[in-house]
Scaffold this motif. Structure first.
Motif, PDB file in Angstrom:
ATOM      1  N   ASN A  18       0.903  -1.160   0.078  1.00 50.22           N
ATOM      2  CA  ASN A  18       0.026  -0.021   0.018  1.00 50.22           C
ATOM      3  C   ASN A  18       0.822   1.417  -0.038  1.00 50.22           C
ATOM      4  OD1 ASN A  18      -2.265  -1.471   0.254  1.00 50.22           O
ATOM      5  ND2 ASN A  18      -2.333  -1.674   2.315  1.00 50.22           N
ATOM      6  N   GLY A  19       2.100   1.342  -0.704  1.00 51.09           N
ATOM      7  CA  GLY A  19       2.820   2.622  -0.804  1.00 51.09           C
ATOM      8  C   GLY A  19       3.595   2.851   0.232  1.00 51.09           C
ATOM      9  N   GLU A  20       3.902   1.732   1.224  1.00 51.36           N
ATOM     10  CA  GLU A  20       4.831   1.894   2.389  1.00 51.36           C
ATOM     11  C   GLU A  20       5.794   0.720   2.683  1.00 51.36           C
ATOM     12  OE1 GLU A  20       1.592   3.921   5.344  1.00 51.36           O
ATOM     13  OE2 GLU A  20       2.267   1.889   5.825  1.00 51.36           O
ATOM     14  N   ARG A  21       6.983   1.086   2.872  1.00 58.14           N
ATOM     15  CA  ARG A  21       7.856  -0.033   2.904  1.00 58.14           C
ATOM     16  C   ARG A  21       8.130  -0.160   4.814  1.00 58.14           C
ATOM     17  NH1 ARG A  21      13.239   1.155   0.374  1.00 58.14           N
ATOM     18  NH2 ARG A  21      12.150   0.575  -1.463  1.00 58.14           N
ATOM     19  N   CYS A  22       7.957  -1.277   4.915  1.00 55.24           N
ATOM     20  CA  CYS A  22       8.139  -1.499   6.600  1.00 55.24           C
ATOM     21  C   CYS A  22       8.853  -2.856   6.841  1.00 55.24           C
ATOM     22  CB  CYS A  22       6.761  -2.122   6.732  1.00 55.24           C
ATOM     23  SG  CYS A  22       5.498  -0.922   6.517  1.00 55.24           S
ATOM     24  N   MET A  23       9.291  -2.752   8.161  1.00 54.59           N
ATOM     25  CA  MET A  23      10.177  -3.893   8.740  1.00 54.59           C
ATOM     26  C   MET A  23       9.362  -4.299  10.019  1.00 54.59           C
ATOM     27  SD  MET A  23      13.430  -2.725  11.468  1.00 54.59           S
ATOM     28  CE  MET A  23      14.271  -1.765   9.989  1.00 54.59           C
ATOM     29  N   ASN A  24       9.510  -5.681  10.002  1.00 55.88           N
ATOM     30  CA  ASN A  24       9.138  -6.345  11.052  1.00 55.88           C
ATOM     31  C   ASN A  24       9.528  -7.598  11.332  1.00 55.88           C
ATOM     32  OD1 ASN A  24       7.082  -6.396  13.221  1.00 55.88           O
ATOM     33  ND2 ASN A  24       5.566  -7.556  11.896  1.00 55.88           N
ATOM     34  N   PHE A  25       9.456  -8.266  12.528  1.00 54.98           N
ATOM     35  CA  PHE A  25       9.881  -9.679  12.820  1.00 54.98           C
ATOM     36  C   PHE A  25       8.954 -10.602  12.305  1.00 54.98           C
ATOM     37  CE2 PHE A  25      12.526  -7.072  15.477  1.00 54.98           C
ATOM     38  CZ  PHE A  25      13.803  -7.217  15.135  1.00 54.98           C
ATOM     39  N   GLU A  26       9.438 -11.733  11.620  1.00 51.44           N
ATOM     40  CA  GLU A  26       8.561 -13.017  11.659  1.00 51.44           C
ATOM     41  C   GLU A  26       7.373 -12.836  10.648  1.00 51.44           C
ATOM     42  OE1 GLU A  26       9.230 -15.918  12.556  1.00 51.44           O
ATOM     43  OE2 GLU A  26      10.871 -15.617  13.728  1.00 51.44           O
ATOM     44  N   SER A  27       6.671 -11.814  10.850  1.00 52.30           N
ATOM     45  CA  SER A  27       5.328 -11.714   9.969  1.00 52.30           C
ATOM     46  C   SER A  27       5.403 -10.527   8.870  1.00 52.30           C
ATOM     47  CB  SER A  27       4.156 -11.937  10.930  1.00 52.30           C
ATOM     48  OG  SER A  27       2.877 -11.704  10.014  1.00 52.30           O
ATOM     49  N   MET A  28       4.547 -10.485   7.544  1.00 54.66           N
ATOM     50  CA  MET A  28       4.149  -9.215   7.169  1.00 54.66           C
ATOM     51  C   MET A  28       2.820  -8.948   7.471  1.00 54.66           C
ATOM     52  SD  MET A  28       6.127  -9.769   3.494  1.00 54.66           S
ATOM     53  CE  MET A  28       5.174 -11.447   3.096  1.00 54.66           C
ATOM     54  N   HIS A  29       2.190  -9.458   8.089  1.00 57.92           N
ATOM     55  CA  HIS A  29       0.541  -9.247   8.317  1.00 57.92           C
ATOM     56  C   HIS A  29       0.301  -8.801   9.744  1.00 57.92           C
ATOM     57  CE1 HIS A  29      -0.037 -11.298   4.641  1.00 57.92           C
ATOM     58  NE2 HIS A  29       0.499 -12.139   4.912  1.00 57.92           N
ATOM     59  N   ASP A  30       1.546  -8.702  10.448  1.00 58.78           N
ATOM     60  CA  ASP A  30       1.486  -8.291  12.012  1.00 58.78           C
ATOM     61  C   ASP A  30       1.248  -6.780  11.986  1.00 58.78           C
ATOM     62  OD1 ASP A  30       1.438  -7.674  14.606  1.00 58.78           O
ATOM     63  OD2 ASP A  30       3.577  -8.505  15.074  1.00 58.78           O
ATOM     64  N   LEU A  31       0.087  -6.169  12.660  1.00 55.79           N
ATOM     65  CA  LEU A  31      -0.081  -4.701  12.660  1.00 55.79           C
ATOM     66  C   LEU A  31       0.916  -4.130  13.541  1.00 55.79           C
ATOM     67  CD1 LEU A  31      -4.142  -4.771  13.082  1.00 55.79           C
ATOM     68  CD2 LEU A  31      -2.893  -4.324  10.827  1.00 55.79           C
ATOM     69  N   GLY A  32       1.400  -4.851  14.490  1.00 55.79           N
ATOM     70  CA  GLY A  32       2.524  -4.071  15.118  1.00 55.79           C
ATOM     71  C   GLY A  32       3.902  -4.177  14.811  1.00 55.79           C
ATOM     72  N   ARG A  33       4.032  -3.318  13.551  1.00 55.11           N
ATOM     73  CA  ARG A  33       5.108  -3.220  12.741  1.00 55.11           C
ATOM     74  C   ARG A  33       6.381  -2.527  13.440  1.00 55.11           C
ATOM     75  NH1 ARG A  33       2.296  -2.750   6.747  1.00 55.11           N
ATOM     76  NH2 ARG A  33       1.232  -4.952   6.871  1.00 55.11           N
ATOM     77  N   GLN A  34       7.545  -2.732  13.243  1.00 55.82           N
ATOM     78  CA  GLN A  34       8.500  -1.950  13.938  1.00 55.82           C
ATOM     79  C   GLN A  34       8.675  -0.700  13.386  1.00 55.82           C
ATOM     80  OE1 GLN A  34      10.379  -3.463  16.482  1.00 55.82           O
ATOM     81  NE2 GLN A  34       8.884  -5.179  16.422  1.00 55.82           N
TER      82      GLN A  34
END
Length: 293
Positions: free
Chosen positions: A47-63
């Motif tokens: 959705n036009g954003e680049r994100c970092m997260n642990f373990e999952s791309m579907h977790d709302l609690g993104r880093q």
């Protein structure tokens, strides 16, 4: 088949194709995966954003997340809330950030306070690597990076006599803030490296089961502090006396031309500032030996 029925069928086919295409567009696109002490560290776009997260791309609690069309605009409300600590001191000369993430705070501060030295401490080398490769973080003489545990760094800074005008705590493990970064003893160490009237900013959760204990612990070390609450709670404490509202308004007005482009609304951000309530004496403090494991 009549022409009307054919038109309806074609319309339904086009709608189905459009929905499928939209679904493909909205599906996270993995850019990078790297092992870390906290699990697989993922970088992805959606959705036009680049994100970092642990373990999952579907977790709302993104880093961390940035907007690809405007990387300098702050995506998360808590980062905007932490940046509003500049209302207490618009011109810090030295800043310490514990918890680098995608370097959102470090990059924003480097733009808005160009003469400040910004030291960032990150315990996980993989996070630092991703911040440089995918989130525009560029360590250098003004943006200094230390791969270390936040508490160990603070202890060493105290031994070396270092002082900071601003310390930001934004370190989380998989569950919450590491317990050794919440205790009375740790906050006393942080206070010892703050300059006179230096500011401590801590990102916490509004729904934390430790909310009252965190409040009591910060009040024990710093006295009354500012709560800045929305989805997260940001604690802003001072090694000295809290400024009054007129000072906050004056500084916020002066900073508005710099903060508005990164998504901070002056009136909205000021409205989130409240003074902390004095906690009950029976609320237990978080200490090194009693902090929940």
């Amino acid at each position: 088949m009549s022409r009307a029925a054919l038109r309806i069928m074609l319309t339904l086919i086009l709608i189905s194709i459009s929905l499928y295409t939209l679904q493909l567009y909205n599906r996270p696109k993995l850019l990078h995966s790297q092992d870390s002490a906290f699990g697989a560290l993922l970088v992805f776009e959606e959705n036009g954003e680049r994100c970092m997260n642990f373990e999952s791309m579907h977790d709302l609690g993104r880093q961390s997340c940035i907007r690809l069309a405007n990387p300098k605009q702050l995506v998360f409300a808590y980062t905007r809330m932490m940046m509003s600590a500049l209302y207490l001191n618009p011109h810090p000369k030295s800043i310490l950030i514990i918890g680098l993430g995608g370097a959102t705070l470090a990059n924003a501060l480097a733009d808005i306070v160009p003469n400040a030295i910004i030291d960032s401490v990150e315990i996980e080398p993989a996070v630092a690597n991703v911040a440089e490769q995918y989130f525009y973080y560029q360590p250098g003489p003004r943006q200094r990076l230390f791969i270390d545990d936040g508490r160990r760094y603070v202890e060493q800074a105290k031994q070396q006599g270092l002082q900071y005008d601003m310390v930001m705590l934004d370190a989380f493990d998989v569950d919450y803030i590491p317990v050794h970064l919440m205790s009375v003893e740790f906050l006393q160490q942080v206070k010892s490296i703050l300059s006179p009237d230096g500011i401590l900013i801590a990102n916490t959760f509004t729904d934390s089961t430790l909310y009252q204990q965190e409040s009591a612990t910060y009040a024990h070390v710093f006295g009354q502090f500012f709560n800045v609450e929305l989805d997260n709670r940001v604690i802003i404490a001072v090694n000295g006396t809290l400024p009054n509202l007129s000072t906050l308004v004056h500084n916020a007005t002066a900073l508005a031309p710099q903060l508005t482009p990164i998504g901070i609304n002056l009136e909205e951000s000021l409205s989130l500032f409240t003074l902390s309530n004095v906690p009950n004496d029976d609320v237990p403090l978080l200490r090194d030996l009693t902090a929940p494991r």
